[in-house]
Design a protein around this motif. Structure first.
Motif, PDB file in Angstrom:
ATOM      1  N   ILE A  78     -11.946 -21.492  16.140  1.00 19.63           N
ATOM      2  CA  ILE A  78     -13.255 -21.366  15.489  1.00 19.63           C
ATOM      3  C   ILE A  78     -13.152 -21.355  13.970  1.00 19.63           C
ATOM      4  CG2 ILE A  78     -15.255 -19.855  15.173  1.00 19.63           C
ATOM      5  CD1 ILE A  78     -15.230 -21.217  17.892  1.00 19.63           C
ATOM      6  N   GLN A  79     -12.274 -20.510  13.431  1.00 15.76           N
ATOM      7  CA  GLN A  79     -12.236 -20.387  11.980  1.00 15.76           C
ATOM      8  C   GLN A  79     -11.761 -21.671  11.309  1.00 15.76           C
ATOM      9  OE1 GLN A  79     -13.555 -17.628  10.369  1.00 15.76           O
ATOM     10  NE2 GLN A  79     -13.471 -19.122   8.699  1.00 15.76           N
ATOM     11  N   GLU A  80     -10.796 -22.343  11.906  1.00 14.26           N
ATOM     12  CA  GLU A  80     -10.323 -23.601  11.336  1.00 14.26           C
ATOM     13  C   GLU A  80     -11.439 -24.650  11.310  1.00 14.26           C
ATOM     14  OE1 GLU A  80      -8.796 -21.760  13.502  1.00 14.26           O
ATOM     15  OE2 GLU A  80      -6.667 -21.544  13.001  1.00 14.26           O
ATOM     16  N   ILE A  81     -12.249 -24.664  12.376  1.00 16.90           N
ATOM     17  CA  ILE A  81     -13.357 -25.613  12.437  1.00 16.90           C
ATOM     18  C   ILE A  81     -14.412 -25.258  11.392  1.00 16.90           C
ATOM     19  CG2 ILE A  81     -15.238 -26.467  13.887  1.00 16.90           C
ATOM     20  CD1 ILE A  81     -13.337 -26.077  16.301  1.00 16.90           C
ATOM     21  N   ARG A  82     -14.712 -23.984  11.243  1.00 19.26           N
ATOM     22  CA  ARG A  82     -15.696 -23.563  10.237  1.00 19.26           C
ATOM     23  C   ARG A  82     -15.187 -23.811   8.821  1.00 19.26           C
ATOM     24  NH1 ARG A  82     -17.629 -18.259   9.850  1.00 19.26           N
ATOM     25  NH2 ARG A  82     -19.671 -19.090   9.253  1.00 19.26           N
ATOM     26  N   ASP A  83     -13.877 -23.678   8.632  1.00 17.30           N
ATOM     27  CA  ASP A  83     -13.314 -23.930   7.301  1.00 17.30           C
ATOM     28  C   ASP A  83     -13.534 -25.369   6.846  1.00 17.30           C
ATOM     29  OD1 ASP A  83     -12.460 -21.337   6.988  1.00 17.30           O
ATOM     30  OD2 ASP A  83     -10.363 -21.742   7.498  1.00 17.30           O
ATOM     31  N   CYS A  84     -13.782 -26.270   7.801  1.00 21.83           N
ATOM     32  CA  CYS A  84     -14.049 -27.666   7.460  1.00 21.83           C
ATOM     33  C   CYS A  84     -15.522 -27.903   7.137  1.00 21.83           C
ATOM     34  CB  CYS A  84     -13.663 -28.582   8.625  1.00 21.83           C
ATOM     35  SG  CYS A  84     -11.927 -28.536   9.029  1.00 21.83           S
ATOM     36  N   GLY A  85     -16.322 -26.842   7.196  1.00 21.94           N
ATOM     37  CA  GLY A  85     -17.741 -26.980   6.883  1.00 21.94           C
ATOM     38  C   GLY A  85     -18.609 -27.301   8.075  1.00 21.94           C
ATOM     39  N   VAL A  86     -18.079 -27.162   9.286  1.00 22.69           N
ATOM     40  CA  VAL A  86     -18.867 -27.418  10.494  1.00 22.69           C
ATOM     41  C   VAL A  86     -19.863 -26.269  10.687  1.00 22.69           C
ATOM     42  CG1 VAL A  86     -18.777 -27.648  13.002  1.00 22.69           C
ATOM     43  CG2 VAL A  86     -17.041 -28.757  11.571  1.00 22.69           C
ATOM     44  N   GLU A  87     -21.138 -26.613  10.789  1.00 23.96           N
ATOM     45  CA  GLU A  87     -22.176 -25.604  10.951  1.00 23.96           C
ATOM     46  C   GLU A  87     -22.425 -25.308  12.428  1.00 23.96           C
ATOM     47  OE1 GLU A  87     -25.583 -26.646   8.629  1.00 23.96           O
ATOM     48  OE2 GLU A  87     -24.431 -26.763   6.759  1.00 23.96           O
ATOM     49  N   ASP A  88     -23.295 -24.314  12.668  1.00 28.80           N
ATOM     50  CA  ASP A  88     -23.378 -23.752  14.013  1.00 28.80           C
ATOM     51  C   ASP A  88     -23.885 -24.715  15.081  1.00 28.80           C
ATOM     52  OD1 ASP A  88     -22.167 -21.355  13.662  1.00 28.80           O
ATOM     53  OD2 ASP A  88     -23.958 -20.118  13.965  1.00 28.80           O
ATOM     54  N   ASP A  89     -24.827 -25.607  14.751  1.00 30.15           N
ATOM     55  CA  ASP A  89     -25.287 -26.555  15.775  1.00 30.15           C
ATOM     56  C   ASP A  89     -24.104 -27.313  16.362  1.00 30.15           C
ATOM     57  OD1 ASP A  89     -27.938 -25.906  15.500  1.00 30.15           O
ATOM     58  OD2 ASP A  89     -28.429 -27.580  14.179  1.00 30.15           O
ATOM     59  N   ARG A  90     -23.255 -27.823  15.486  1.00 30.98           N
ATOM     60  CA  ARG A  90     -22.107 -28.598  15.946  1.00 30.98           C
ATOM     61  C   ARG A  90     -21.027 -27.701  16.542  1.00 30.98           C
ATOM     62  NH1 ARG A  90     -18.884 -33.059  12.240  1.00 30.98           N
ATOM     63  NH2 ARG A  90     -17.961 -34.250  13.976  1.00 30.98           N
ATOM     64  N   LEU A  91     -20.863 -26.514  15.972  1.00 29.26           N
ATOM     65  CA  LEU A  91     -19.862 -25.586  16.499  1.00 29.26           C
ATOM     66  C   LEU A  91     -20.191 -25.178  17.925  1.00 29.26           C
ATOM     67  CD1 LEU A  91     -17.336 -23.862  15.921  1.00 29.26           C
ATOM     68  CD2 LEU A  91     -18.876 -22.075  15.066  1.00 29.26           C
ATOM     69  N   MET A  92     -21.462 -24.930  18.210  1.00 29.45           N
ATOM     70  CA  MET A  92     -21.863 -24.575  19.571  1.00 29.45           C
ATOM     71  C   MET A  92     -21.572 -25.730  20.531  1.00 29.45           C
ATOM     72  SD  MET A  92     -22.888 -21.472  19.611  1.00 29.45           S
ATOM     73  CE  MET A  92     -23.057 -20.277  18.300  1.00 29.45           C
TER      74      MET A  92
END
Length: 340
Positions: free
Chosen positions: A120-134
């Motif tokens: 999760i954190q690595e993906i968020r560090d790339c600027g991925v927001e919650d719609d895409r993260l979900m």
């Protein structure tokens, strides 16, 4: 790094990229590569585990741990992001054995496997927001389910993860499930504090999406007017602790899943009285005993197709890892319910 700092790290990084005139297309390509690598890693691990089980034979279902270390959708503390490794550590702690109460052995891969964590954190560090993260979380769950006989047993993380997990289960199975949700809170606000993905809104998203036929919420003792109104709106069966002595016999003999694709069990550790589980973000006295929870889970009649254990906060687990052991025991007994 603190939760707030971790939550803004990627924003600052993207701002720096923008200042350096890195194109949005390049950022998008980088995000996609990180997401693809994440899904590939989970897919290959799931294939490995499933191939072994198919070679061994005789397995209809094996619980497969999938960690989702997400905490930024918590409205209070973000410590649940650190829970998955602490739960795993407690599962295999030498202070206890690896047997479930009914005698299934967790060190038998036909009973329990592990495909690791969604990063999760690595993906968020790339600027991925919650719609895409979900969406990434949902795809990760589907990736596990594609490999028969694996069934996802998800380690949270805050309760916001239940929405993408249940969505994935429902979509993969081709229809709604019945949900048994044990929690001090109904988590059914329409949009808590402006966040539609809040851990306090996950079951509103699930019900809006048509992913559940029946939703039973057990252990409630911190519920607002909106929580009750939303429950009525979605036809939720809400069982509050103030009437638990009257409801006990019914709740300890539930029969769910007939006519739908199976049963999903979601256990928020704060369903338990804090005397049993102090390591949670939201301490709500007057909860279920640990044996109450086990009686409900163990006596449940139905095909449990997936489950989650969420909201354990290691940062508040001050009593020698007591709540980690409680969460591990919940995982152990859910494993027994899923595997066959």
């Amino acid at each position: 790094m603190g939760g707030a700092a971790a939550g803004t790290k990627w924003i600052h990084h993207i701002q720096r990229l923008s200042a350096a005139k890195v194109s949005s297309e390049a950022v998008e390509r980088g995000q996609s590569r990180v997401i693809d690598a994440s899904l590939t890693l989970i897919r290959e691990r799931a294939k490995l585990k499933a191939e072994l089980l198919r070679a061994l034979g005789g397995v209809k279902a094996s619980a497969s741990l999938l960690g989702v270390p997400l905490g930024h959708n918590s409205s209070f503390l973000q410590g649940p992001a650190f829970a998955p490794p602490r739960i795993r550590e407690a599962i295999w702690c030498g202070s206890t054995n690896s047997s479930t109460e009914e005698g299934k052995e967790l060190n038998d891969p036909r009973v329990l496997t592990d495909v690791g964590d969604v990063p999760i954190q690595e993906i968020r560090d790339c600027g991925v927001e919650d719609d895409r993260l979900m969406h990434v979380i949902s795809e990760s769950v589907k990736t596990v389910m594609e490999e028969e006989p694996l069934r996802p047993l998800v380690l949270g993380g805050d309760h916001s993860i239940s929405y993408p997990v249940v969505r994935a289960v429902s979509e993969k199975l081709g229809g709604p499930v019945d949900i048994l949700h044990l929690d001090a809170h109904p988590d059914i606000y329409d949009c808590f504090e402006g966040n539609s993905y809040s851990h306090a809104s996950s079951f509103a998203r699930i019900m809006e999406g048509g992913h559940a036929r029946r939703l039973l919420q057990v252990g409630l003792r911190s519920i607002t007017k909106e929580g009750r109104d939303q429950g009525k709106r979605f036809g939720v069966e809400q069982y509050e602790m103030r009437t638990f002595s009257k409801d006990r016999e019914k709740l300890e003999n539930l029969k769910l899943g007939e006519g739908v694709k199976g049963v999903y069990v979601s256990v928020d550790v704060d369903c338990l009285d804090p005397a049993f589980a102090p390591g949670v973000s939201h301490i709500e006295p007057g909860g279920l005993s640990f044996r109450d929870v086990l009686n409900i889970i163990q006596n449940l009649q139905g095909d449990v197709v997936a489950a989650d254990v969420v909201e354990f906060n290691p940062q508040r687990d001050t009593v020698d890892g007591m709540t980690a052991m409680v969460a591990a025991k919940l995982v152990r007994e859910l494993t027994a319910k899923i595997s066959k």
